[in-house]
Scaffold this active site. Structure first.
Site, PDB file in Angstrom:
ATOM      1  CB  SER A 164     -10.549  15.614   9.308  1.00 28.02           C
ATOM      2  OG  SER A 164     -10.672  14.762  10.392  1.00 28.02           O
ATOM      3  CG  HIS A 168      -9.092  15.859   4.640  1.00 32.79           C
ATOM      4  ND1 HIS A 168     -10.002  16.871   4.799  1.00 32.79           N
ATOM      5  CD2 HIS A 168      -9.517  14.846   5.441  1.00 32.79           C
ATOM      6  CE1 HIS A 168     -10.929  16.488   5.661  1.00 32.79           C
ATOM      7  NE2 HIS A 168     -10.655  15.259   6.054  1.00 32.79           N
ATOM      8  CD  GLU A 180      -9.963  20.023   2.467  1.00 32.74           C
ATOM      9  OE1 GLU A 180     -10.526  21.121   2.531  1.00 32.74           O
ATOM     10  OE2 GLU A 180      -9.811  19.289   3.455  1.00 32.74           O
ATOM     11  CG  ASN A 186     -13.405  19.030   8.272  1.00 31.72           C
ATOM     12  OD1 ASN A 186     -14.534  18.821   7.827  1.00 31.72           O
ATOM     13  ND2 ASN A 186     -12.568  18.065   8.530  1.00 31.72           N
TER      14      ASN A 186
HETATM   15  N1  CAA Z   1     -19.562   3.467  -0.900  1.00 30.32           N
HETATM   16  C1  CAA Z   1     -19.814   3.450  -2.227  1.00 30.32           C
HETATM   17  N2  CAA Z   1     -20.906   4.025  -2.786  1.00 30.32           N
HETATM   18  C2  CAA Z   1     -21.776   4.624  -1.960  1.00 30.32           C
HETATM   19  C3  CAA Z   1     -21.593   4.679  -0.550  1.00 30.32           C
HETATM   20  C4  CAA Z   1     -20.414   4.059  -0.033  1.00 30.32           C
HETATM   21  N3  CAA Z   1     -20.146   4.070   1.284  1.00 30.32           N
HETATM   22  N4  CAA Z   1     -22.637   5.347  -0.013  1.00 30.32           N
HETATM   23  C5  CAA Z   1     -23.443   5.715  -1.033  1.00 30.32           C
HETATM   24  N5  CAA Z   1     -22.917   5.285  -2.201  1.00 30.32           N
HETATM   25  C6  CAA Z   1     -23.440   5.509  -3.542  1.00 30.32           C
HETATM   26  C7  CAA Z   1     -24.714   4.718  -3.745  1.00 30.32           C
HETATM   27  O1  CAA Z   1     -24.395   3.418  -4.177  1.00 30.32           O
HETATM   28  C8  CAA Z   1     -25.439   5.519  -4.808  1.00 30.32           C
HETATM   29  O2  CAA Z   1     -24.942   5.224  -6.075  1.00 30.32           O
HETATM   30  P1  CAA Z   1     -25.947   5.205  -7.360  1.00 30.32           P
HETATM   31  O3  CAA Z   1     -26.587   6.566  -7.395  1.00 30.32           O
HETATM   32  O4  CAA Z   1     -25.031   4.954  -8.509  1.00 30.32           O
HETATM   33  O5  CAA Z   1     -26.908   4.113  -7.062  1.00 30.32           O
HETATM   34  C9  CAA Z   1     -25.002   6.961  -4.518  1.00 30.32           C
HETATM   35  O6  CAA Z   1     -23.827   6.887  -3.701  1.00 30.32           O
HETATM   36  C10 CAA Z   1     -26.089   7.693  -3.795  1.00 30.32           C
HETATM   37  O7  CAA Z   1     -26.394   6.927  -2.614  1.00 30.32           O
HETATM   38  P2  CAA Z   1     -27.865   6.725  -2.045  1.00 30.32           P
HETATM   39  O8  CAA Z   1     -28.863   6.809  -3.171  1.00 30.32           O
HETATM   40  O9  CAA Z   1     -27.869   5.523  -1.181  1.00 30.32           O
HETATM   41  O10 CAA Z   1     -28.091   7.907  -1.025  1.00 30.32           O
HETATM   42  P3  CAA Z   1     -27.866   9.451  -1.223  1.00 30.32           P
HETATM   43  O11 CAA Z   1     -28.422   9.942  -2.507  1.00 30.32           O
HETATM   44  O12 CAA Z   1     -28.297  10.066   0.064  1.00 30.32           O
HETATM   45  O13 CAA Z   1     -26.270   9.626  -1.332  1.00 30.32           O
HETATM   46  C11 CAA Z   1     -24.320  10.247  -0.196  1.00 30.32           C
HETATM   47  C12 CAA Z   1     -25.429   9.227  -0.323  1.00 30.32           C
HETATM   48  C13 CAA Z   1     -23.455  10.256  -1.450  1.00 30.32           C
HETATM   49  C14 CAA Z   1     -23.482   9.823   0.981  1.00 30.32           C
HETATM   50  C15 CAA Z   1     -24.976  11.656  -0.023  1.00 30.32           C
HETATM   51  O14 CAA Z   1     -25.967  11.601   0.981  1.00 30.32           O
HETATM   52  C16 CAA Z   1     -23.982  12.748   0.331  1.00 30.32           C
HETATM   53  O15 CAA Z   1     -23.319  13.276  -0.525  1.00 30.32           O
HETATM   54  N6  CAA Z   1     -23.936  13.103   1.629  1.00 30.32           N
HETATM   55  C17 CAA Z   1     -23.045  14.114   2.140  1.00 30.32           C
HETATM   56  C18 CAA Z   1     -21.726  13.458   2.446  1.00 30.32           C
HETATM   57  C19 CAA Z   1     -20.763  14.424   3.016  1.00 30.32           C
HETATM   58  O16 CAA Z   1     -21.043  15.567   3.300  1.00 30.32           O
HETATM   59  N7  CAA Z   1     -19.555  13.911   3.202  1.00 30.32           N
HETATM   60  C20 CAA Z   1     -18.513  14.681   3.799  1.00 30.32           C
HETATM   61  C21 CAA Z   1     -18.454  14.335   5.237  1.00 30.32           C
HETATM   62  S1  CAA Z   1     -17.242  15.303   6.028  1.00 30.32           S
HETATM   63  C22 CAA Z   1     -15.837  14.447   5.797  1.00 30.32           C
HETATM   64  O17 CAA Z   1     -15.778  13.363   5.314  1.00 30.32           O
HETATM   65  C23 CAA Z   1     -14.622  15.156   6.186  1.00 30.32           C
HETATM   66  C24 CAA Z   1     -14.240  15.137   7.565  1.00 30.32           C
HETATM   67  O18 CAA Z   1     -13.064  15.290   7.800  1.00 30.32           O
HETATM   68  C25 CAA Z   1     -15.178  15.069   8.710  1.00 30.32           C
END
Ligand code: CAA
Length: 292
Positions: free
Chosen positions: A119, A140, A152, A190
């Site tokens: 990342s 990524h 990415e 990022n």
């Molecule tokens: N695996 C599979 N499915 C998942 C999951 C996982 N680990 N976590 C959540 N889900 C699914 C749930 O099953 C749910 O599906 P349905 O709507 O079909 O039931 C859906 O995602 C939504 O989950 P929740 O209702 O439990 O909770 P939520 O609405 O808060 O969504 C989330 C969870 C999708 C993680 C959401 O909070 C989100 O988009 N968060 C931001 C995530 C983000 O910013 N990620 C980037 C991080 S930075 C990175 O990764 C890069 C780096 O290099 C640091």
């Protein structure tokens, strides 16, 4: 040449997600971890995620079983020799990654494309240490990999058009939306996201508001799915610390510098959700803000 056989090195949070999505999309996937315990933990993580998808009726039991059949596990790097594409998802440590790619370079076929899910490190620093910089890209993914649509696809000045196009097409075949990024530390997302998370920590240090109120502010005020501190816990505070050190080293700009509080939380072993404690305590039904 088509990509059919995929290797994934590292089966932690990101590697397990990448392996799961690739196997679900019809690729034959071999996952490599360092020892039997790590293999077992990775295998369980993927199985749990697939079972959950079946429970939620997002995946049929038949498709889960077929996906499972396409996955295999090993502790030997040499078992990845026949792969068309190898994606590395180990910890953010350049020496470790280069040692791994060095080993793969001597064993994989000429046609094998190497990809890193780093990342914040540059793809150039890994590609240049192999004999195939033209067949080296960044892929990524975002956490949680099964949910987040973005990949990415990162090219260096040495990446061939053919390699880039194949990696781009592979990302689409996973059902993801790829974007093209140049090889600068942090790529696109990022570069913008990390300073935002670090800034939230700086505002906390300044006493602007509490962890919970800053998170509520950004979720309800901006419609973000998670506030910055839940996101820190979710990404891993140790990972965020490593990323910010690497980005600061690259740009020497204050916005990427790890705030002292981040270092303190890492020193206490509060790495976020994966260790049960970070900015929040994750042991109960709802996260509870911890003293800072
Ligand atoms: N695996 C599979 N499915 C998942 C999951 C996982 N680990 N976590 C959540 N889900 C699914 C749930 O099953 C749910 O599906 P349905 O709507 O079909 O039931 C859906 O995602 C939504 O989950 P929740 O209702 O439990 O909770 P939520 O609405 O808060 O969504 C989330 C969870 C999708 C993680 C959401 O909070 C989100 O988009 N968060 C931001 C995530 C983000 O910013 N990620 C980037 C991080 S930075 C990175 O990764 C890069 C780096 O290099 C640091």
């Amino acid at each position: 040449m088509n990509i059919e056989k995929v290797g994934v090195v590292g089966c932690g949070l990101m590697g397990s997600g990448i392996a799961e999505v690739a196997a679900k999309s019809g690729f034959e996937v071999k996952v490599r971890e360092i020892n039997d315990d790590a293999v077992e933990a990775g295998r369980k993580r993927i199985r749990r995620s697939l079972d959950k998808a079946v429970e939620k009726e997002k995946l049929s039991a038949e498709d889960r079983d077929a996906t499972w059949e396409r996955l295999s596990f090993t502790t030997e790097v040499s078992d990845l020799a026949d792969r068309d594409l190898v994606i590395e998802a180990v910890v953010e440590d350049l020496e470790l990654k280069n040692a791994l790619f060095g080993e793969l370079d001597g064993r994989c076929g000429e046609h094998t494309i190497f990809a890193s899910n780093t990342s914040s490190l540059t793809i150039t620093d890994m590609a240049a240490a192999t004999s195939r910089p033209d067949r080296f890209v960044g892929l990524h993914f975002f956490n949680p990999v099964p949910v987040m649509k973005l990949v990415e696809v990162v090219r260096t000045i040495a990446t061939s058009d053919e390699t880039f196009d194949r990696a781009f097409a592979f990302s689409k075949a996973l059902g993801k939306v790829p974007i093209a990024a140049k090889d600068n530390s942090g790529f696109v997302v990022n570069l913008l996201l990390v300073p935002y998370m670090l800034d939230a920590i700086r505002q906390l240090e300044r006493g602007v508001a509490s962890v919970a109120d800053i998170d509520t502010g950004m979720t309800l005020g901006c419609g973000y799915p998670m506030g910055p501190f839940v996101l820190c816990d979710f990404v891993g505070i140790d990972t965020l610390y490593k990323i910010s050190e690497i980005m600061f080293d690259e740009y020497r700009e204050e916005r990427y510098a790890p705030p002292p509080l981040l270092r303190r939380i890492v020193a206490m072993g509060r790495y976020g959700r994966k260790t049960g404690k970070g900015f929040y305590d994750w042991s109960g039904e709802q996260p509870v803000p911890l003293p800072i």
